[in-house]
Design an enzyme around this catalytic site. Structure first.
Site, PDB file in Angstrom:
ATOM      1  N   GLU A   1       0.810  -1.216   0.000  1.00 29.04           N
ATOM      2  CA  GLU A   1       0.000   0.000   0.000  1.00 29.04           C
ATOM      3  C   GLU A   1       0.844   1.267   0.000  1.00 29.04           C
ATOM      4  O   GLU A   1       0.477   2.268   0.609  1.00 29.04           O
ATOM      5  CB  GLU A   1      -0.974  -0.022   1.188  1.00 29.04           C
ATOM      6  CG  GLU A   1      -1.958  -1.180   1.099  1.00 29.04           C
ATOM      7  CD  GLU A   1      -2.823  -1.339   2.327  1.00 29.04           C
ATOM      8  OE1 GLU A   1      -2.558  -0.660   3.340  1.00 29.04           O
ATOM      9  OE2 GLU A   1      -3.759  -2.152   2.295  1.00 29.04           O
TER      10      GLU A   1
ATOM     11  N   GLU B   1      -5.718  -9.602  -2.148  1.00 31.14           N
ATOM     12  CA  GLU B   1      -6.654  -9.372  -1.055  1.00 31.14           C
ATOM     13  C   GLU B   1      -8.073  -9.326  -1.601  1.00 31.14           C
ATOM     14  O   GLU B   1      -8.543  -8.292  -2.068  1.00 31.14           O
ATOM     15  CB  GLU B   1      -6.323  -8.080  -0.298  1.00 31.14           C
ATOM     16  CG  GLU B   1      -5.011  -8.152   0.470  1.00 31.14           C
ATOM     17  CD  GLU B   1      -4.788  -6.960   1.378  1.00 31.14           C
ATOM     18  OE1 GLU B   1      -5.775  -6.255   1.693  1.00 31.14           O
ATOM     19  OE2 GLU B   1      -3.630  -6.719   1.767  1.00 31.14           O
TER      20      GLU B   1
END
Length: 726
Positions: free
Chosen positions: A160, A247
Site C-alpha cells: 500500500e 486481497e
C-alpha cells in the site's frame, strides 16, 4: 524442474499452468498448536496456496536485537508445514504490512527515529534498517523458495505504498530499492506489489496485484462498492502478466473507532470470486481465510493509521478467531472443489467479450470466461446497494443497510455465441430462476470423463472424481430449483435414471431434468461408469474429503474426526453419506448401502451433555456484566464450550479467569461473536472451575449462549469405508 514463471492468464509452476486459489493465514496470530488444524481446513476448502504477512516489529522490538524465531514466531516451521501439507506459499514481509497490526509492522524504535508510515522511503538509515530486516527474514526461508525445492512461489514488496495517507515520497525508486535488496539477498521467485505508484505501471520485474473489498470498514456504512464483471484494466496495463487478487474480501475487520462497522454477508464470497473470474483473474487470495488474535500490544493503535482495532482479529473470516467455521467457509469450499477439478480451464481461460448474444430478464448481469472450447457463463443478480442476507440464527447477516428489494429473477434465458461460430441458447425446457444476492457460474461445453461433454447446465459443478470403477460428477443448485442438464453422449452409451430425474430429449443432446435434495442421478454405462449426481447447495457446502471417499456431513470432518457444536442436553442423529470409490469388502455396521449410487449412509449419534454454569448479571455504571461460572463437571464429557454472544453494544469484551480472550465492536444483535472457553484460556486440563465474564457497554440487547463442542473419530479403512464414533 523447480521454478515459477507466468504468462498473461496464469502462473506456471514447474511447467504447468496453475490457477492460484489461496487464503491468508497469519501464523503469528494463531497458536502454533492450531496451525495444522487450520491448514487441514484450508485443504478441505480446496486451497492450493497459503499467503502470510511477516510483521517486522514482532521480531525486532529493540534496534538490532532480534527475538528467537520460535513458537508463534517460527516462520520457517510454518512455511515448512505448509509445504509438507501440499500448499504453495506467498510471503509478504513488508517492511510495511498494514494488516491492522501495530504501526503496520514498523518498529517503535524506527518511529522514534522519525520514520513513519507516511514518509517511509529512501532515507539511508531507514533503508539500512530494512535491509537488516530482510536479511533476518530470508536467512530463515531463502532455501524454502520453489527454486530450491521449497513451497515459496511469490514474495510481496512492501504494501500500500502511495496510498492517500502517504503520498509518493519515494515512488518507483523506493520500490526498486527494496527489490534490489531482495534480489541481492537471494530472492529469485517473482515479486508482487500492491502499491499505488500508478505513473510507473507496469513496474519492471514486478507483478502488480490488486484488492477487492465491496464492503469495508473505512468508508460510508451505507455504501456497497460493486465489482465490475468486465475485463480488468490492469490486464491492459500489464498484458503479459496474470491478474491476481492478493486481497479478496474474505470478511472484514471492525475497529473501535471506524466509521463503518459492517457485518459481511457470506454470499459476498461467491460475488467476489465470480466477479474476479469475469474480470480475467488468474488467482485469488482470500484476505483473511483464517482469523486469529493479536498478541498483547500488537493491535493497531489510534494515530498510526487512524484505527484502533483491538486484539481480536476474527475478521468474520471463513475460519474464525477460535477455529469455528463461518458460513462463508462452505461457499469458499465448493468454489475450491470446482477449481481443483478444473484448474487447467481456470488457468488457461480468459474473458470472452461479446460472447453473450442475449440474456433475459432485464437487470441480470452476465459475463463469459472461455478457453476457446469450454466456457463458464457468470450470472449475477445483485443491486448496487448491499442486501440483507438471512434471519437464520446460524448465519451472519447484513443489516441496517438501505436497499431496494430486487427479489428473484425468473425465467432466465441465455443465448451465447460459441467460438466455432454457432449459437447456444438455454435452458430449453425447464424454467430457471436466480435468487437475489446470487452469483453463479454455469458450465458450457465442459469436458467430463470417458469422452462425455456437459453441453450446458443450469446447475453448477462441484467436482469431478476420477475413480477406478466409477467417475463421480457432482452438480448442485438451490433447494427446490429444478435444473436442466444437457450432455453430449456417444449413441452407444445408455443411461439409467435415479431419483427425481427424467430425460426430456434424446436428439443431438440428451437433456435431463433433475431435482436437488434426494441425490437425483444420471448413470451412464461408460467405462468406467459415469455417475452425475445433483446436490442441494447446502449439501455442496457440507462435503468433506475422507480418504478417497467424499462425505456429506453437517459438521466439519477433518483429520478423520468430526467436531460438532450444539446446545447442551440434547441428542441428535446426523446422517453421514459417503460416496465410495469402489465396492467395500465389508460394509460398516449400520451402513445403508445404495448399490446404484455407491453410497453408504451411516447414522451418527451425537450427545451433548447438560452443562449448568452459575450465571449472574448486574450493571456497573455503563457496563452490562454477565458472569458464568463453570465447574469441572461441566467439562467432563465435552471437548470445549463455545460462548456465543449477541449484543447491540459498540464495545464488548470477554474474559476467562480474568484474562482477556475476545471482543466485539459491532453493534448488531444479529451478529454473534464467539470464543471457545478452554482454547481461549489455553487450559491443558478440565480439573478446575472456569469463570467467564462478559462486559458490554450500554447494551440494549445482550444474549449469551453456552454451546457444547464434542468430537468423535472417523476411521478410514483401505477400502475407503468411513465409520464415525464418539
Amino acid at each position: 524442474m523447480n521454478n515459477i514463471t507466468y504468462d498473461s492468464t496464469s502462473f506456471i509452476i514447474n511447467g504447468k499452468k496453475v490457477f492460484l486459489y489461496s487464503g491468508e493465514i497469519h501464523y503469528f496470530r494463531i497458536n502454533p498448536q492450531e496451525w495444522r488444524r487450520r491448514l487441514l481446513l484450508a485443504g478441505q476448502a480446496g486451497l492450493n496456496t497459503v499467503s502470510t504477512y511477516i510483521p517486522w516489529n514482532f521480531y525486532e522490538p529493540e534496534k538490532g536485537n532480534f527475538l528467537d524465531w520460535k513458537g508463534q514466531r517460527d516462520l520457517r516451521g510454518f512455511v515448512q508445514l505448509c509445504g509438507q501439507m501440499g500448499f504453495w506459499v506467498i510471503l509478504r514481509p513488508g517492511p510495511f504490512i498494514h494488516a491492522e497490526w501495530r504501526h503496520g509492522g514498523l518498529p517503535d524504535w524506527l518511529l522514534a527515529e522519525g520514520i513513519t508510515v507516511v514518509n517511509r522511503a529512501n532515507q539511508p538509515s531507514y533503508l539500512a534498517a530494512v535491509r537488516r530486516w530482510f536479511e533476518a527474514v530470508f536467512s530463515q526461508v531463502r532455501d524454502l523458495q520453489i527454486t530450491h525445492g521449497g513451497p515459496i512461489i511469490l514474495v510481496q514488496v512492501d504494501n500500500e505504498y502511495g496510498q492517500d495517507w502517504n503520498g509518493k515520497y519515494g515512488g518507483l525508486e523506493y520500490l526498486n530499492n527494496l527489490k534490489e535488496m531482495m534480489r541481492d539477498l537471494g530472492v529469485d521467485v517473482p515479486l508482487i506489489e500492491m502499491n499505488e505508484v500508478k505513473e510507473a505501471w507496469p513496474l519492471e520485474d514486478f507483478i502488480h496485484v490488486v484488492g477487492a473489498y465491496p464492503l469495508n470498514s473505512w468508508s460510508d456504512r451505507q455504501k456497497f462498492h460493486p465489482l465490475s464483471l468486465s475485463p480488468s484494466p490492469i490486464r491492459d496495463i500489464q498484458p503479459s502478466q496474470p491478474l491476481f487478487a492478493i486481497e479478496a474480501g474474505g470478511g472484514m475487520y471492525v475497529a473501535r473507532n471506524s466509521p463503518n462497522k459492517p457485518v459481511i454477508p457470506s454470499h459476498l464470497t461467491e460475488y467476489i470470486f465470480w466477479s474476479f473470474v469475469g474480470q480475467g483473474g488468474g488467482g485469488i487470495n482470500w484476505y483473511v481465510f483464517s482469523g486469529g488474535t493479536n498478541p498483547p500490544g500488537f493491535q493497531e493503535v489510534e494515530g498510526a493509521l487512524s484505527w484502533e482495532t483491538g486484539r481480536s482479529y476474527d475478521f468474520q473470516a471463513a475460519i474464525r478467531e477460535y477455529g469455528q467455521l463461518h458460513p462463508r467457509f462452505g461457499i469458499a469450499k465448493r468454489l475450491g472443489w470446482f477449481i481443483h477439478s478444473f484448474n487447467e480451464f481456470f488457468a488457461a481461460s480468459q474473458p470472452a467479450e461479446g460472447a453473450i448474444g442475449s440474456i433475459a430478464p432485464a437487470g441480470l448481469e452476465a459475463a463469459v470466461r472461455s478457453d476457446g472450447k469450454s466456457a463458464l457463463v457468470i450470472l449475477r443478480n445483485y443491486d448496487t446497494e448491499l442486501p440483507r442476507e438471512s434471519t437464520d440464527a446460524t448465519e451472519v447477516v447484513a443489516d441496517n443497510y438501505a436497499r431496494r428489494h430486487r427479489g428473484k429473477l425468473k425465467n432466465v434465458r441465455v443465448s451465447l455465441k460459441k467460438p466455432d461460430g454457432g449459437q447456444l441458447s438455454f435452458p430449453q425446457f425447464v424454467s430457471y430462476d436466480i435468487s437475489e444476492n446470487r452469483t453463479v457460474g454455469l458450465p458450457v461445453e465442459m469436458s467430463l470423463p470417458s469422452g462425455l461433454t456437459l453441453a450446458y447446465a443450469t446447475a453448477e459443478i462441484l467436482s469431478v472424481k476420477h475413480w477406478m470403477v466409477r467417475n463421480l460428477v457432482l452438480l448442485y443448485s438451490d433447494s427446490g430449483q429444478p435444473v436442466e442438464v444437457a450432455l453430449r453422449v456417444p449413441s452407444s452409451v445408455a443411461h439409467e435414471l435415479v431419483g427425481e430425474t427424467e430425460c426430456l430429449s434424446e436428439n443431438s443432446l440428451r437433456v435431463f431434468k433433475m431435482n436437488p435434495g434426494n441425490l437425483s442421478t444420471i448413470l451412464l454405462n461408460t467405462d468406467p461408469i459415469t455417475q452425475i449426481t445433483l446436490l442441494t447447495r447446502w449439501q455442496a457446502e457440507n462435503v468433506w474429503q475422507v480418504g478417497r471417499a467424499v462425505a456429506i456431513f453437517a459438521f466439519p470432518l477433518i483429520d478423520n474426526r468430526y467436531e460438532a457444536t450444539a446446545p447442551p442436553d440434547i441428542h441428535i442423529t446426523e446422517p453421514l453419506v459417503l460416496f465410495l470409490p469402489e465396492i467395500p469388502g465389508e460394509l460398516p455396521e449400520g451402513c445403508s448401502w445404495n448399490e446404484q449410487l455407491h453410497t453408504c449412509t451411516l447414522p451418527v449419534n451425537i450427545s451433548f451433555p447438560a452443562i449448568k454454569p452459575t450465571i449472574q448479571q448486574h450493571r456497573e455504571g455503563d457496563w452490562q456484566i454477565t458472569e458464568l461460572l463453570f465447574q469441572p463437571s461441566d467439562f467432563k464429557d465435552i471437548d470445549d464450550i463455545l460462548i456465543r454472544v449477541r449484543s447491540s453494544s459498540q464495545e464488548a469484551y470477554a474474559y476467562v479467569n480474568d484474562v482477556w480472550v475476545s471482543e466485539s465492536f459491532i453493534p448488531d444483535p444479529l451478529y454473534s461473536w464467539e470464543f471457545k472457553v478452554l482454547q481461549a484460556a489455553r487450559a491443558e486440563s478440565k480439573q478446575g472451575s472456569v469463570k467467564v465474564v462478559l462486559k458490554s457497554r450500554e447494551a440494549e440487547v445482550f444474549e449469551v449462549q453456552a454451546l457444547c463442542v464434542v468430537s468423535g473419530s472417523c476411521f478410514q479403512s483401505d477400502d475407503s469405508e468411513g465409520v464415525c464414533s464418539r
